[in-house]
Design an enzyme around this catalytic site. Sequence first.
Site, PDB file in Angstrom:
ATOM      1  N   ASP A 162      20.297 -39.407 -31.302  1.00  0.00           N
ATOM      2  CA  ASP A 162      19.753 -38.642 -29.962  1.00  0.00           C
ATOM      3  C   ASP A 162      18.447 -39.229 -30.580  1.00  0.00           C
ATOM      4  O   ASP A 162      17.555 -38.212 -30.376  1.00  0.00           O
ATOM      5  CB  ASP A 162      20.080 -37.982 -29.914  1.00  0.00           C
ATOM      6  CG  ASP A 162      19.614 -37.780 -28.262  1.00  0.00           C
ATOM      7  OD1 ASP A 162      18.719 -37.777 -27.515  1.00  0.00           O
ATOM      8  OD2 ASP A 162      20.028 -36.029 -28.096  1.00  0.00           O
ATOM      9  N   LEU A 169      -4.110 -30.325 -18.481  1.00  0.00           N
ATOM     10  CA  LEU A 169      -3.346 -29.894 -18.134  1.00  0.00           C
ATOM     11  C   LEU A 169      -3.305 -30.937 -16.522  1.00  0.00           C
ATOM     12  O   LEU A 169      -3.836 -30.682 -15.970  1.00  0.00           O
ATOM     13  CB  LEU A 169      -2.982 -28.292 -17.536  1.00  0.00           C
ATOM     14  CG  LEU A 169      -2.201 -27.716 -18.521  1.00  0.00           C
ATOM     15  CD1 LEU A 169      -2.402 -26.080 -17.662  1.00  0.00           C
ATOM     16  CD2 LEU A 169      -2.291 -27.571 -19.889  1.00  0.00           C
ATOM     17  N   GLU A 177      12.750 -42.611 -39.455  1.00  0.00           N
ATOM     18  CA  GLU A 177      11.298 -42.497 -39.075  1.00  0.00           C
ATOM     19  C   GLU A 177      10.692 -42.707 -39.404  1.00  0.00           C
ATOM     20  O   GLU A 177       9.563 -43.404 -38.641  1.00  0.00           O
ATOM     21  CB  GLU A 177      11.598 -40.511 -38.597  1.00  0.00           C
ATOM     22  CG  GLU A 177      12.797 -40.304 -37.646  1.00  0.00           C
ATOM     23  CD  GLU A 177      12.037 -38.640 -37.470  1.00  0.00           C
ATOM     24  OE1 GLU A 177      12.199 -37.918 -36.492  1.00  0.00           O
ATOM     25  OE2 GLU A 177      12.164 -37.834 -38.448  1.00  0.00           O
ATOM     26  N   HIS A 208     -12.480 -49.480 -23.139  1.00  0.00           N
ATOM     27  CA  HIS A 208     -13.340 -49.777 -21.694  1.00  0.00           C
ATOM     28  C   HIS A 208     -14.780 -50.390 -21.889  1.00  0.00           C
ATOM     29  O   HIS A 208     -15.179 -48.756 -22.502  1.00  0.00           O
ATOM     30  CB  HIS A 208     -13.081 -48.320 -20.703  1.00  0.00           C
ATOM     31  CG  HIS A 208     -13.556 -48.794 -19.697  1.00  0.00           C
ATOM     32  ND1 HIS A 208     -13.526 -48.075 -18.315  1.00  0.00           N
ATOM     33  CD2 HIS A 208     -14.279 -49.816 -18.976  1.00  0.00           C
ATOM     34  CE1 HIS A 208     -14.347 -48.075 -17.742  1.00  0.00           C
ATOM     35  NE2 HIS A 208     -14.406 -49.457 -18.083  1.00  0.00           N
ATOM     36  N   GLY A 243      -2.846 -32.085 -22.897  1.00  0.00           N
ATOM     37  CA  GLY A 243      -2.378 -30.898 -23.630  1.00  0.00           C
ATOM     38  C   GLY A 243      -4.133 -29.637 -23.503  1.00  0.00           C
ATOM     39  O   GLY A 243      -3.897 -28.230 -23.578  1.00  0.00           O
ATOM     40  N   GLU A 244      -4.862 -29.961 -23.134  1.00  0.00           N
ATOM     41  CA  GLU A 244      -6.126 -29.241 -22.691  1.00  0.00           C
ATOM     42  C   GLU A 244      -6.377 -28.970 -21.363  1.00  0.00           C
ATOM     43  O   GLU A 244      -7.044 -27.833 -21.679  1.00  0.00           O
ATOM     44  CB  GLU A 244      -7.221 -30.276 -24.269  1.00  0.00           C
ATOM     45  CG  GLU A 244      -7.570 -30.156 -24.884  1.00  0.00           C
ATOM     46  CD  GLU A 244      -8.634 -30.992 -25.773  1.00  0.00           C
ATOM     47  OE1 GLU A 244      -8.793 -30.775 -26.769  1.00  0.00           O
ATOM     48  OE2 GLU A 244      -9.243 -31.877 -25.110  1.00  0.00           O
ATOM     49  N   ASP A 270      -5.974 -35.131 -22.357  1.00  0.00           N
ATOM     50  CA  ASP A 270      -5.707 -34.428 -20.250  1.00  0.00           C
ATOM     51  C   ASP A 270      -4.555 -33.623 -19.854  1.00  0.00           C
ATOM     52  O   ASP A 270      -4.588 -33.416 -18.959  1.00  0.00           O
ATOM     53  CB  ASP A 270      -6.109 -35.463 -19.898  1.00  0.00           C
ATOM     54  CG  ASP A 270      -7.496 -35.764 -19.787  1.00  0.00           C
ATOM     55  OD1 ASP A 270      -8.878 -35.404 -19.835  1.00  0.00           O
ATOM     56  OD2 ASP A 270      -7.534 -37.162 -19.264  1.00  0.00           O
ATOM     57  N   HIS A 318      -8.778 -44.938 -23.127  1.00  0.00           N
ATOM     58  CA  HIS A 318      -7.975 -44.292 -22.942  1.00  0.00           C
ATOM     59  C   HIS A 318      -6.452 -44.371 -23.275  1.00  0.00           C
ATOM     60  O   HIS A 318      -6.019 -46.251 -22.715  1.00  0.00           O
ATOM     61  CB  HIS A 318      -7.624 -44.470 -21.041  1.00  0.00           C
ATOM     62  CG  HIS A 318      -8.781 -44.546 -20.354  1.00  0.00           C
ATOM     63  ND1 HIS A 318      -9.426 -43.187 -20.381  1.00  0.00           N
ATOM     64  CD2 HIS A 318     -10.192 -44.849 -20.209  1.00  0.00           C
ATOM     65  CE1 HIS A 318     -10.109 -43.530 -18.934  1.00  0.00           C
ATOM     66  NE2 HIS A 318     -11.293 -44.576 -19.534  1.00  0.00           N
ATOM     67  N   TYR A 341     -13.411 -38.328 -14.136  1.00  0.00           N
ATOM     68  CA  TYR A 341     -11.813 -39.362 -13.816  1.00  0.00           C
ATOM     69  C   TYR A 341     -10.876 -38.469 -13.495  1.00  0.00           C
ATOM     70  O   TYR A 341     -10.402 -37.566 -12.838  1.00  0.00           O
ATOM     71  CB  TYR A 341     -11.874 -39.425 -15.701  1.00  0.00           C
ATOM     72  CG  TYR A 341     -11.906 -41.021 -15.772  1.00  0.00           C
ATOM     73  CD1 TYR A 341     -11.872 -42.116 -15.785  1.00  0.00           C
ATOM     74  CD2 TYR A 341     -13.225 -40.804 -16.856  1.00  0.00           C
ATOM     75  CE1 TYR A 341     -12.222 -43.586 -16.014  1.00  0.00           C
ATOM     76  CE2 TYR A 341     -13.498 -41.756 -17.725  1.00  0.00           C
ATOM     77  CZ  TYR A 341     -13.382 -43.629 -17.052  1.00  0.00           C
ATOM     78  OH  TYR A 341     -13.285 -44.411 -17.503  1.00  0.00           O
ATOM     79  N   GLY A 377     -11.992 -33.682 -13.964  1.00  0.00           N
ATOM     80  CA  GLY A 377     -13.849 -34.084 -14.165  1.00  0.00           C
ATOM     81  C   GLY A 377     -13.743 -35.424 -13.696  1.00  0.00           C
ATOM     82  O   GLY A 377     -13.603 -35.318 -12.250  1.00  0.00           O
TER      83      GLY A 377
END
Length: 634
Positions: A572, A296, A471, A583, A293-294, A291, A424, A375, A373
């Site tokens: 940092d 916005l 990492e 859900h 990245g594709e 939601d 989600h 949601y 859409g």
Amino acid sequence: MTHSPHPLDPFTADEISQVREALVRAGKVGGTTRFPSVLPVEPAKEAVRSHRAGDAVTRRARVVLLDTATGVAAEAVVNATEGAVESYRELEPAKDGQPAILFEEYDRSAELVKADPRWQAAMRRRGVEDFSLTFIGPLSPGFFDEPLLRERRVLRALTFLRDHVDDSPWAHPVEGLLCEVDLIANEVLAVTDEGDVPTPVEHGNYTGEPARTTLKPISITQPEGVSFTVEGSEVTWEGWRLRVGFNAREGLTLHRISFGGDPVLHRASMAEMVVPYGDPAPWRNWISYFDAGEYLLGKNANSLRLGCDCLGVIHYFDAVLADDHGHPVAIPQAICMHEEDYGVQWKHTNILTGASDVRRSRRLVVSSFSTIGNYDYGFFWYFYLDGTIELEAKATGVVFCGAGGDNPHGAEIAPGLMAPVHQHLFCARLDTEVAGQANTVEEVDFVGVPSGPDNPRGNAFTTTTTVLDRESAAARLADPLRGRTWVVSSSDAVNRLGKPRAYQLVPKPGPTLLAQPDSSIAARAGFASKHLWVTRFHEDERYPAGEYPDQHPGGAGLPRWAAQDRPLVDEDVVLWHVFGPTHLPRPEDWPVMPVDYSGFMFKPLGFLDRNPTLDLPDFAACSHCPPGECHCAH
């Protein structure tokens, strides 16, 4: 009130216009050029830290361009202050993925589908002759390396019916009908029409019910005004200082967050969210929205309304973004900020004297809502009097449905209406600066001590601490059975007990990504396989699924960055925290879903030397007591 421009201020309309004009002068904009995104390039941290009021500010934008005639996409960095294009490169769709979806592409794909004879035949087979009330739901297609879709810019489209123009289409899904649309060639590549599941007929409208009369109004007033101050994008409130930002991709962003004069976070945002569905039916087994990245989040933000989205004495921040053509467009009241009472902050009754003391809690709320859409997502950042930060994500709106009854991958929520199981999965990005620029992250678990000489009665337990030193070792799962938290400690500052000043990430975990490890979505949303990632800060590592998740083959973002295995101690660092609901919809979620809450807390742990709320005035607790009847403090 006037204020000096700051490097972290959101874009103005003039700056967006200057960005576009610079690209036009450079010959990069033609009649078919569109602007999928225009985002601020935030200055280096040192430049932000050293900035003083009145200093000159240079503003830059990262612009994604798309030629809708050829499909060629490019990324440019534009110096808006000087009106110059500083860099420009064309994207490689097979490697980079596709730019975010344009608003105009929703309408274009719907027009193409409705004009296609195969779709019309499928609708007539179902007894639908009037196409004017049909609704085409275009969705990002995922990535499965299908030959038909390879190297194309595509949306997959589902069909819904309406009984009238105000009818909710989500209640009437046309099962078994799927169209795939090439947005550059402007053609429907394929129409799949299988099965004869009846389209549900019961409406899903959620307004018009007679309002109950039993609830009495609640009035929230602050007769002496608010306790916060706002100068430009900077907010101060009860020891907190922060800057409020907004951009087209992440929506609401927060910067330079400090408490009691000491830094806590350099930047905080909702960097990505993915919504993968667990239904293997061919009409839905590809659905996995990114939601941010594709689609916005910021570009889809709501204009908030007093008394509805926000209650109390409100300060609003407007947002200015670029539309599909690169022109500035305003979203009035995109961000809401207010104070709210939050119950008891602390309380004690002295059993020796009978004296009782209580102080009320209060929090500063900074929030926004976006509709993607069906949601709606609210992102609420809370700042508490004791130095705690909380992010609460609120999911509401209308659940996505297909036709049919119960099955292993969904539940019937209304007659003939099935809602698939889905997730989600939000990913918050916390660029930490806890009492200094060098931080170290530790994982802390509660563990029992084996019975024996050190635990003769078997009651002992303690904590174990694991330093996340590289990492490769810092991709972690939460563990509620161990009360697992993650502690970010300062490498330079200690409290009066000689311990590092620290903040603690307290998760409220649910399942991580449930798709199989060999699935396409596991490759594309690898970040969602863990609750926590810790990486060393790099200015180009912004989004956990990579820059362009739309139609990306996968492997970008956090898994790739973590594979660098950079050292993390006294560095940092950036925390990426994944959370959110899994859900299985229920009848009570229909026809509109009550808010589903998820989130986390970021709490001081030795950051302060004692409870910072001892000086709260007792009138905060007594403001609603009748005269002469206040017994809150003695």
